[in-house]
Scaffold this motif. Structure first.
Motif, short mmCIF file in Angstrom:
data_model
loop_
_atom_site.label_atom_id
_atom_site.label_comp_id
_atom_site.label_asym_id
_atom_site.label_seq_id
_atom_site.Cartn_x
_atom_site.Cartn_y
_atom_site.Cartn_z
N LEU A 80 0.84 -1.52 -0.38
CA LEU A 80 0.42 -0.23 0.03
C LEU A 80 0.54 1.84 -0.18
CD1 LEU A 80 -2.25 -0.86 2.56
CD2 LEU A 80 -2.95 -1.10 0.06
N SER A 81 1.86 1.38 1.02
CA SER A 81 2.69 2.22 0.88
C SER A 81 3.43 2.98 -0.73
CB SER A 81 3.39 2.05 1.86
OG SER A 81 3.47 1.79 3.53
N GLU A 82 3.71 1.33 -1.37
CA GLU A 82 4.88 2.16 -2.19
C GLU A 82 3.73 2.38 -3.77
OE1 GLU A 82 7.61 -1.38 -2.68
OE2 GLU A 82 6.05 -1.66 -3.53
N ARG A 83 2.38 2.02 -3.23
CA ARG A 83 1.40 2.62 -4.27
C ARG A 83 1.46 3.91 -3.52
NH1 ARG A 83 2.57 -1.72 -4.64
NH2 ARG A 83 2.17 -3.07 -6.91
N GLN A 84 1.44 4.87 -2.25
CA GLN A 84 0.82 6.11 -2.26
C GLN A 84 -0.65 5.69 -1.14
OE1 GLN A 84 2.88 8.68 -2.09
NE2 GLN A 84 3.17 9.26 -4.01
N ILE A 85 -0.54 4.78 -0.60
CA ILE A 85 -1.68 4.72 -0.16
C ILE A 85 -2.02 4.23 1.57
CG2 ILE A 85 -4.03 3.11 0.28
CD1 ILE A 85 -2.95 2.45 -2.78
N GLN A 86 -2.23 5.65 2.17
CA GLN A 86 -1.99 5.56 3.99
C GLN A 86 -2.95 4.60 4.25
OE1 GLN A 86 -3.17 8.88 5.39
NE2 GLN A 86 -1.16 10.14 4.92
N TYR A 87 -3.26 3.75 5.55
CA TYR A 87 -3.67 2.87 5.88
C TYR A 87 -3.20 3.48 7.45
CZ TYR A 87 0.66 1.34 6.62
OH TYR A 87 2.31 0.52 6.77
N ALA A 88 -4.16 2.06 7.99
CA ALA A 88 -4.62 2.41 9.93
C ALA A 88 -4.33 1.22 9.97
CB ALA A 88 -4.64 3.00 10.01
N ILE A 89 -3.82 0.81 12.18
CA ILE A 89 -4.03 -0.38 12.35
C ILE A 89 -4.91 0.12 13.58
CG2 ILE A 89 -3.39 -2.67 13.50
CD1 ILE A 89 -0.99 -1.91 11.33
N HIS A 90 -6.53 -0.93 13.53
CA HIS A 90 -6.79 -0.56 14.76
C HIS A 90 -7.24 -1.97 15.29
CE1 HIS A 90 -7.78 2.98 11.79
NE2 HIS A 90 -7.54 3.79 13.60
N TYR A 91 -6.30 -2.36 16.27
CA TYR A 91 -5.73 -1.75 16.98
C TYR A 91 -4.55 -2.96 17.16
CZ TYR A 91 -9.16 1.74 18.25
OH TYR A 91 -9.90 2.57 17.56
N PRO A 92 -3.12 -2.42 16.78
CA PRO A 92 -1.35 -3.61 17.25
C PRO A 92 -1.87 -3.75 18.86
CG PRO A 92 -1.58 -0.76 16.96
CD PRO A 92 -3.10 -1.24 16.78
N ARG A 93 -2.09 -3.46 19.61
CA ARG A 93 -2.01 -3.89 20.80
C ARG A 93 -3.16 -3.99 21.44
NH1 ARG A 93 3.01 -1.93 24.84
NH2 ARG A 93 4.02 -2.17 22.80
#
Ligand SMILES: *Cc1c(COP(=O)(O)O)cnc(C)c1O
Length: 374
Positions: A305-318
């Motif tokens: 995703l990053s290589e394609r300039q697409i932001q993301y988030a993780i809900h929730y890593p911990r």
């Protein structure tokens, strides 16, 4: 050169609303009144109408709404509050600040508090009298089941609606089952301010009165302090911006979120990336668009995703019970948290803000469908 696709695009929001925001700021300046005046009053009434509750009490944040809501529900120090391990940390922080003891129960396949398991543990421990469910991702919990639990076990229920304004289950609004609910106007939320804000929502006159007092140092009249309250007032400025510039847009913004979710659901055809399932009776507010990817492939997918300039988030890593802040704080975990842990390892949230264009959504869909396990 492709332009980045952002998780939230506040500049586009400003282009759409800036004139109205500046006019709202002007109105507050002209009024010469900055704290608890007519803008807060007007916004509270307009929002109550929109979400179909009797009362909205504006405050400084979603966290404060949770703390004040639990206190207004009569939570006693040391009392257990059953909640989910997969949420914003603020959900649990509100319990701890209100003097409660968090009790964590695992989530279901949608990532929301498992209400079947909740029933099981409520049967086994009659000391659990308070429930703090979270309508995570903007998806409503099963409100019918929630209401049955509330009635059967005579529970106090505070619904964390911070991500789910406008969400419904079988046509019923989130926030309509619990004695009270909490909203957040943190900028990324579906109804976000130009800063922090929140609200307690309720149909109950005494809960409303308690929260009006708690947000203002616990005063019941000027210089009469009946409770140890907070300074958690919603500013006239934020209320004016929310009420005059953003709330009138919320319906259109929510419809756009739903349309984008539809495009994702129709377009994503990857065997590796799966949208998190949503029950058919849920009309989600689509605060987030969560997908899951096998844990061992998630880093590669995020890089893709990053290589394609697409932001993301993780809900929730911990998970919340694994947070350092809870070391030394009393809490308990009922059963295991296997499904919640799997979300922590596999979840990825895709951009779904309302100013995304169809071409941008298509770019995200293509990127997902082109992802291959290496
Ligand atoms: C944002 C959020 C909160 C906290 O709201 P703040 O306004 O940031 O204090 C609480 N619970 C959930 C589920 C949230 O998403």
């Amino acid at each position: 050169m492709t332009s980045p696709i952002l998780m939230n695009d506040f500049r586009r929001q400003w282009r759409e609303t800036g004139d109205k925001v500046l006019a709202a700021v002007g109105a507050v300046g002209e009024s010469g009144w900055y704290i608890l005046g007519k803008e807060v009053d007007l916004f509270e009434k307009a929002l109550a109408g929109y979400i179909r509750r009797r009362a909205v009490v504006g405050c400084a944040s979603g966290l404060d709404a949770i703390e004040m809501g639990l206190r207004a529900l009569g939570l006693q120090p040391g009392q257990k509050v059953l909640t989910t391990p997969l949420s914003a940390f603020a959900t649990t922080l509100g319990i701890v600040r209100a003097g409660g003891v968090p009790v964590f129960v695992d989530v279901d396949e949608s990532g929301l508090l498992d209400l079947e398991l909740t029933r099981h543990y409520l049967e086994r421990d009659p000391a659990i009298r308070v429930l703090l469910p979270v309508h995570l991702f903007g998806h409503a919990l099963d409100l019918q089941q929630l209401e049955e639990l509330k009635e059967h076990f005579e529970l106090s229920v505070l619904e964390d609606c911070c991500q789910a304004i406008g969400a419904r289950f079988s046509g019923r609004d989130v926030g309509s089952v619990g004695q009270a609910g909490a909203l957040s106007f943190y900028p990324t939320k579906n109804l976000g301010a130009l800063g922090d804000g929140g609200a307690l929502i309720t149909d109950d006159v005494s809960i409303e009165a308690a929260c009006r007092s708690l947000r203002d140092y616990g005063q019941t009249a000027k210089y009469v302090h009946e409770h140890l309250g907070l300074n958690s007032r919603l500013d006239e400025l934020h209320a004016a911006v929310l009420g005059r510039a953003f709330l009138p847009k919320l319906e259109v913004w929510s419809a756009r979120r739903r349309a984008i979710a539809k495009l994702y659901l129709a377009g994503i055809r990857s065997p590796l990336v799966r949208p998190v399932p949503v029950a058919s009776k849920v009309d989600s507010a689509w605060h987030l668009f969560p997908v899951t990817v096998a844990a061992e492939a998630r880093d590669a997918f995020l890089l893709h995703l990053s290589e394609r300039q697409i932001q993301y988030a993780i809900h929730y890593p911990r998970l919340i019970p694994n947070q350092g802040a809870l070391r030394g704080v009393p809490f308990s975990v009922l059963g295991d948290l296997t499904r919640a842990q799997r979300f922590a390892l596999e979840e990825v949230s895709l951009p779904i803000h309302p100013s995304l264009g169809d071409e941008e959504v298509a770019r995200v869909v293509d990127a997902i469908n082109e992802f291959r396990a290496s």
